[in-house]
Every structure is written in C-alpha cells, then in structure tokens.
Motif scaffolding. Structure first.
Motif, PDB file in Angstrom:
ATOM      1  N   SER A 110       0.829  -1.203   0.000  1.00 52.93           N
ATOM      2  CA  SER A 110       0.000   0.000   0.000  1.00 52.93           C
ATOM      3  C   SER A 110       0.859   1.246   0.000  1.00 52.93           C
ATOM      4  O   SER A 110       0.374   2.356  -0.181  1.00 52.93           O
ATOM      5  CB  SER A 110      -0.870   0.021   1.252  1.00 52.93           C
ATOM      6  N   LYS A 111       2.151   1.070   0.270  1.00 52.38           N
ATOM      7  CA  LYS A 111       3.062   2.210   0.380  1.00 52.38           C
ATOM      8  C   LYS A 111       4.465   1.665   0.192  1.00 52.38           C
ATOM      9  O   LYS A 111       4.646   0.479  -0.013  1.00 52.38           O
ATOM     10  CB  LYS A 111       2.932   2.838   1.770  1.00 52.38           C
ATOM     11  N   GLY A 112       5.424   2.583   0.277  1.00 53.83           N
ATOM     12  CA  GLY A 112       6.815   2.136   0.276  1.00 53.83           C
ATOM     13  C   GLY A 112       7.361   1.892  -1.111  1.00 53.83           C
ATOM     14  O   GLY A 112       6.700   2.114  -2.123  1.00 53.83           O
ATOM     15  N   ARG A 113       8.586   1.380  -1.128  1.00 57.30           N
ATOM     16  CA  ARG A 113       9.356   1.304  -2.365  1.00 57.30           C
ATOM     17  C   ARG A 113       8.826   0.274  -3.348  1.00 57.30           C
ATOM     18  O   ARG A 113       9.154   0.324  -4.510  1.00 57.30           O
ATOM     19  CB  ARG A 113      10.830   1.045  -2.050  1.00 57.30           C
ATOM     20  N   MET A 114       8.021  -0.689  -2.887  1.00 56.67           N
ATOM     21  CA  MET A 114       7.563  -1.737  -3.807  1.00 56.67           C
ATOM     22  C   MET A 114       6.197  -1.445  -4.430  1.00 56.67           C
ATOM     23  O   MET A 114       5.765  -2.164  -5.328  1.00 56.67           O
ATOM     24  CB  MET A 114       7.455  -3.060  -3.063  1.00 56.67           C
ATOM     25  N   LEU A 157      -1.572  -3.608   1.892  1.00 59.58           N
ATOM     26  CA  LEU A 157      -0.943  -3.759   3.209  1.00 59.58           C
ATOM     27  C   LEU A 157       0.518  -3.318   3.090  1.00 59.58           C
ATOM     28  O   LEU A 157       1.017  -3.167   1.978  1.00 59.58           O
ATOM     29  CB  LEU A 157      -0.977  -5.236   3.626  1.00 59.58           C
ATOM     30  N   SER A 158       1.216  -3.170   4.215  1.00 58.75           N
ATOM     31  CA  SER A 158       2.652  -2.867   4.108  1.00 58.75           C
ATOM     32  C   SER A 158       3.411  -4.154   3.792  1.00 58.75           C
ATOM     33  O   SER A 158       2.893  -5.263   3.995  1.00 58.75           O
ATOM     34  CB  SER A 158       3.183  -2.239   5.394  1.00 58.75           C
ATOM     35  N   ALA A 159       4.645  -4.003   3.311  1.00 59.17           N
ATOM     36  CA  ALA A 159       5.435  -5.175   2.886  1.00 59.17           C
ATOM     37  C   ALA A 159       5.572  -6.198   4.016  1.00 59.17           C
ATOM     38  O   ALA A 159       5.460  -7.407   3.785  1.00 59.17           O
ATOM     39  CB  ALA A 159       6.808  -4.707   2.400  1.00 59.17           C
ATOM     40  N   SER A 160       5.791  -5.748   5.237  1.00 59.87           N
ATOM     41  CA  SER A 160       5.956  -6.741   6.316  1.00 59.87           C
ATOM     42  C   SER A 160       4.623  -7.337   6.752  1.00 59.87           C
ATOM     43  O   SER A 160       4.567  -8.512   7.144  1.00 59.87           O
ATOM     44  CB  SER A 160       6.736  -6.167   7.488  1.00 59.87           C
ATOM     45  N   GLU A 161       3.552  -6.573   6.659  1.00 62.42           N
ATOM     46  CA  GLU A 161       2.227  -7.166   6.941  1.00 62.42           C
ATOM     47  C   GLU A 161       1.901  -8.257   5.927  1.00 62.42           C
ATOM     48  O   GLU A 161       1.310  -9.273   6.270  1.00 62.42           O
ATOM     49  CB  GLU A 161       1.132  -6.098   6.874  1.00 62.42           C
ATOM     50  N   GLU A 193      11.646 -11.248  -0.360  1.00 68.13           N
ATOM     51  CA  GLU A 193      11.973 -12.577   0.173  1.00 68.13           C
ATOM     52  C   GLU A 193      12.573 -12.453   1.573  1.00 68.13           C
ATOM     53  O   GLU A 193      12.379 -13.328   2.424  1.00 68.13           O
ATOM     54  CB  GLU A 193      12.952 -13.289  -0.770  1.00 68.13           C
ATOM     55  N   ASP A 194      13.299 -11.350   1.840  1.00 68.90           N
ATOM     56  CA  ASP A 194      13.885 -11.169   3.183  1.00 68.90           C
ATOM     57  C   ASP A 194      12.791 -11.133   4.246  1.00 68.90           C
ATOM     58  O   ASP A 194      12.924 -11.729   5.321  1.00 68.90           O
ATOM     59  CB  ASP A 194      14.751  -9.892   3.231  1.00 68.90           C
ATOM     60  N   LEU A 195      11.692 -10.466   3.939  1.00 68.80           N
ATOM     61  CA  LEU A 195      10.616 -10.342   4.935  1.00 68.80           C
ATOM     62  C   LEU A 195       9.896 -11.671   5.128  1.00 68.80           C
ATOM     63  O   LEU A 195       9.425 -11.988   6.214  1.00 68.80           O
ATOM     64  CB  LEU A 195       9.630  -9.240   4.512  1.00 68.80           C
ATOM     65  N   ASP A 247      22.265  -6.248   8.093  1.00 68.48           N
ATOM     66  CA  ASP A 247      21.202  -5.392   7.538  1.00 68.48           C
ATOM     67  C   ASP A 247      21.172  -5.561   6.028  1.00 68.48           C
ATOM     68  O   ASP A 247      22.000  -6.278   5.463  1.00 68.48           O
ATOM     69  CB  ASP A 247      21.430  -3.928   7.913  1.00 68.48           C
ATOM     70  N   ILE A 248      20.231  -4.866   5.382  1.00 69.32           N
ATOM     71  CA  ILE A 248      20.193  -4.951   3.931  1.00 69.32           C
ATOM     72  C   ILE A 248      21.030  -3.847   3.319  1.00 69.32           C
ATOM     73  O   ILE A 248      21.160  -2.747   3.872  1.00 69.32           O
ATOM     74  CB  ILE A 248      18.765  -4.891   3.359  1.00 69.32           C
ATOM     75  N   THR A 249      21.554  -4.170   2.159  1.00 64.77           N
ATOM     76  CA  THR A 249      22.304  -3.185   1.397  1.00 64.77           C
ATOM     77  C   THR A 249      21.898  -3.330  -0.063  1.00 64.77           C
ATOM     78  O   THR A 249      21.594  -4.434  -0.514  1.00 64.77           O
ATOM     79  CB  THR A 249      23.826  -3.386   1.577  1.00 64.77           C
ATOM     80  N   SER A 250      21.838  -2.213  -0.767  1.00 73.11           N
ATOM     81  CA  SER A 250      21.630  -2.345  -2.210  1.00 73.11           C
ATOM     82  C   SER A 250      22.784  -1.711  -2.962  1.00 73.11           C
ATOM     83  O   SER A 250      23.514  -2.409  -3.665  1.00 73.11           O
ATOM     84  CB  SER A 250      20.250  -1.845  -2.642  1.00 73.11           C
ATOM     85  N   THR A 251      23.017  -0.409  -2.816  1.00 77.65           N
ATOM     86  CA  THR A 251      24.176   0.176  -3.527  1.00 77.65           C
ATOM     87  C   THR A 251      25.455   0.063  -2.692  1.00 77.65           C
ATOM     88  O   THR A 251      26.544   0.228  -3.232  1.00 77.65           O
ATOM     89  CB  THR A 251      23.950   1.676  -3.797  1.00 77.65           C
TER      90      THR A 251
HETATM   91  N1  ATP Z   1      17.543   0.064  -0.288  1.00 77.23           N
HETATM   92  C1  ATP Z   1      16.600  -0.630   0.329  1.00 77.23           C
HETATM   93  N2  ATP Z   1      16.336  -0.384   1.610  1.00 77.23           N
HETATM   94  C2  ATP Z   1      15.385  -1.054   2.269  1.00 77.23           C
HETATM   95  N3  ATP Z   1      14.610  -2.020   1.743  1.00 77.23           N
HETATM   96  C3  ATP Z   1      14.843  -2.315   0.474  1.00 77.23           C
HETATM   97  C4  ATP Z   1      15.830  -1.651  -0.293  1.00 77.23           C
HETATM   98  N4  ATP Z   1      15.799  -2.153  -1.508  1.00 77.23           N
HETATM   99  C5  ATP Z   1      14.851  -3.105  -1.505  1.00 77.23           C
HETATM  100  N5  ATP Z   1      14.276  -3.223  -0.302  1.00 77.23           N
HETATM  101  C6  ATP Z   1      13.232  -4.179   0.076  1.00 77.23           C
HETATM  102  O1  ATP Z   1      12.015  -3.517   0.299  1.00 77.23           O
HETATM  103  C7  ATP Z   1      11.253  -4.231   1.271  1.00 77.23           C
HETATM  104  C8  ATP Z   1      10.759  -3.261   2.312  1.00 77.23           C
HETATM  105  O2  ATP Z   1      10.020  -2.313   1.643  1.00 77.23           O
HETATM  106  P1  ATP Z   1       9.573  -0.981   2.332  1.00 77.23           P
HETATM  107  O3  ATP Z   1      10.718  -0.392   3.071  1.00 77.23           O
HETATM  108  O4  ATP Z   1       8.857  -0.181   1.309  1.00 77.23           O
HETATM  109  O5  ATP Z   1       8.554  -1.576   3.337  1.00 77.23           O
HETATM  110  P2  ATP Z   1       7.728  -0.744   4.320  1.00 77.23           P
HETATM  111  O6  ATP Z   1       6.584  -0.120   3.608  1.00 77.23           O
HETATM  112  O7  ATP Z   1       8.655   0.089   5.117  1.00 77.23           O
HETATM  113  O8  ATP Z   1       7.158  -1.923   5.165  1.00 77.23           O
HETATM  114  P3  ATP Z   1       6.939  -1.923   6.699  1.00 77.23           P
HETATM  115  O9  ATP Z   1       6.387  -0.577   7.033  1.00 77.23           O
HETATM  116  O10 ATP Z   1       5.979  -3.023   6.879  1.00 77.23           O
HETATM  117  O11 ATP Z   1       8.316  -2.188   7.236  1.00 77.23           O
HETATM  118  C9  ATP Z   1      12.143  -5.331   1.836  1.00 77.23           C
HETATM  119  O12 ATP Z   1      11.770  -6.564   1.263  1.00 77.23           O
HETATM  120  C10 ATP Z   1      13.525  -4.936   1.345  1.00 77.23           C
HETATM  121  O13 ATP Z   1      14.354  -6.022   1.085  1.00 77.23           O
END
Ligand code: ATP
Ligand code: PRP
Length: 231
Positions: free
Chosen positions: A9-13, A52-56, A73-75, A178-182
């Motif tokens: 519902s929000k966030g990067r995905m 929903l949010s990614a973790s939900e 997949e991490d979540l 933790d996660i890293t991308s760049t």
């Molecule tokens: N640079 C990044 N930083 C954080 N998460 C990333 C990144 N790149 C990809 N992801 C992925 O995005 C997902 C988390 O997305 P996001 O941060 O939008 O969730 P969220 O909306 O914050 O969810 P919640 O509020 O439930 O934690 C994870 O699966 C993570 O691996």
C-alpha cells in the motif's frame, strides 16, 4: 472461493508491484475512494486486493489470511519459521533487490570472512568482558547464519529498528546484519561486507500461501501464469 492478493500500500515496492499486475493483464482498481485499502481486478470477479505494508503481507501470507502477496523474500524468510513449508515463491519479480549482509567496522583489518569473525567472537568475552554484539532487525536470519551455517554461538543480538548501520559508531553494537543495495550506507558508516557475509539475496516476489484448497483452483493457476508470463 475468493482469492485475496496482498499488494504493498506504500513504500518502495508499491508502484512496481502494481505495474507487474498491469503487465499481466490484471488491472487493479480501488474499491471506493483512492485511500481505500481494498481493491479488485478487472476481469477477475473472484479476486480481491488487500493493500498492506510489505511486512504485513509476509505475516498475512504466513497465517493464510491472504492467498498471494507481493513482498521481499527477506521479509518472508525473516517473518516465517519454515517458510518453504508454508509458502511458495511463485515468481521472482525483478525489482526490490537488496542483500541481507554481515558487515563489520572497516578498521577490523584481520576480519574478512565469517571464519575470522568466529575467531573474534570466541575471544571476545575474555578480551572485552562481554559477548560480540550484533545490531539487526533480522533476528531469525542472523541466528540461522551465525549459529547454524557457521557454528558461531558466542554473540548477542541487539534489536535495531532503524539506522542499524550507525549502531557500531554509537557504541550500541560491534557489527551489523542489515540490507544493502548500492553499498553507500555501509561505506558512509565505515563498515565492510565480509567475503562470505551475504546471508540472502532478496528481491520482490509473488508469494503464495500453501493451502489445500488451492489445489486445482483455476483462479490460483490463472494468477500464477499471468504474472509469470509478464516477467
Ligand atoms: N535500499 C533498500 N532499503 C530497504 N529495503 C529495500 C531496499 N531495496 C529493496 N528493499 C526491500 O524492500 C522491502 C521493504 O520495503 P519498504 O521499506 O517499502 O517496506 P515498508 O513499507 O517500510 O514496510 P513496513 O512498514 O511493513 O516495514 C524489503 O523486502 C527490502 O528487502
Ligand atoms: O546500500 P544502500 O543503497 O545504501 O541501501 C541500504 C539502506 O537503505 C535502507 O534504508 P532506507 O534509508 O531506505 O530506509 P528504511 O530503512 O526506512 O527502509 C536500508 O535500511 C539501508 O540502510
């Protein structure tokens, strides 16, 4: 039977997830107004969307409240014990790439591998009077990687809910998971990745809850095929 799909519902995905479904010929329309957390799919009368949010989404797939979901997949692997028994990764979607990694301070010159870190952990208490502290929000993945994959038992997890990379400099922990991308956040915080320190290469996935009623269900098969064909 109505099939429910959990979408971010929000966030990067959020935008990439909707775009995949659109390419799959499954146009999503909000039910009610734009701020509604329910939606439907044009041409799929028996499908409902739950925003929903990614973790939900990971949690709701685990308990079977939703049938499918798009999340990292991490979540999934962090949120669910025995994930492969409970869910199926139906498709890897090619966005949301991030690696879950073990990183240590740059100045730990003689620590390049998990084996080196195991040596440090073994000597930590006698040298510093306490166990090696790992800052992370990925408890399960950290325990699997350290205890099960590398036989390292002498450590302590310090829960971190944000700015994990800052924990060593702040004196809250010695190292991080933790996660890293760049890689730029690790670099900015003078941390380095161990050569065998990648715990998981994560990306956004279409995940299905394993439910007996999905067997032979045409809508379940149609959704899976449509998304796979759109990649
Ligand atoms: N640079 C990044 N930083 C954080 N998460 C990333 C990144 N790149 C990809 N992801 C992925 O995005 C997902 C988390 O997305 P996001 O941060 O939008 O969730 P969220 O909306 O914050 O969810 P919640 O509020 O439930 O934690 C994870 O699966 C993570 O691996
Ligand atoms: O390797 P990099 O490209 O530097 O990305 C990694 C960083 O990005 C994320 O944080 P973000 O600032 O996106 O905030 P979040 O933790 O709230 O998602 C993540 O938690 C890392 O700190």
């Amino acid at each position: 039977m109505t099939i429910t799909i959990g979408l971010p519902s929000k966030g990067r995905m959020k935008d990439d997830a909707s775009a995949v479904f659109e390419r799959a010929g499954m146009k999503i329309v909000a039910v009610g107004n734009d701020r509604s957390y329910r939606g439907r799919v044009e041409g799929f009368d028996d499908v409902e969307i739950a925003f929903l949010s990614a973790s939900e989404i990971s949690r709701e797939i685990g308990n079977g409240t939703v049938d499918f979901g798009v999340t990292g997949e991490d979540l999934i692997r962090e949120g669910l014990a025995e994930a492969d028994k409970r869910v199926e990764i139906a498709a890897r979607l090619g966005f949301g790439h991030a690696d879950v990694v073990v990183a240590v301070p740059d100045i730990w010159l003689d620590v390049e591998t998990m084996a080196d870190l195991g040596d440090v952990a073994a000597e930590f208490r006698s040298r510093h009077g306490r166990r090696l502290a790992i800052a992370t929000k990925y408890w399960r993945l950290t325990q699997q990687h350290f205890s099960h994959s590398h036989g390292i038992q002498l450590y302590r997890i310090v829960e971190s809910l944000g700015a994990t990379e800052g924990a060593p400099a702040a004196g809250q922990a010695d190292i991080i998971v933790d996660i890293t991308s760049t890689g730029s956040t690790l670099k900015a915080n003078h941390l380095k990745l161990l050569s065998d320190g990648v715990i998981l290469r994560s990306e956004a996935c279409l995940v299905r809850a394993r439910k007996p009623e999905h067997e032979g269900n045409e809508t379940v098969a149609r959704i899976t095929k449509a998304v796979q064909a759109a990649l």
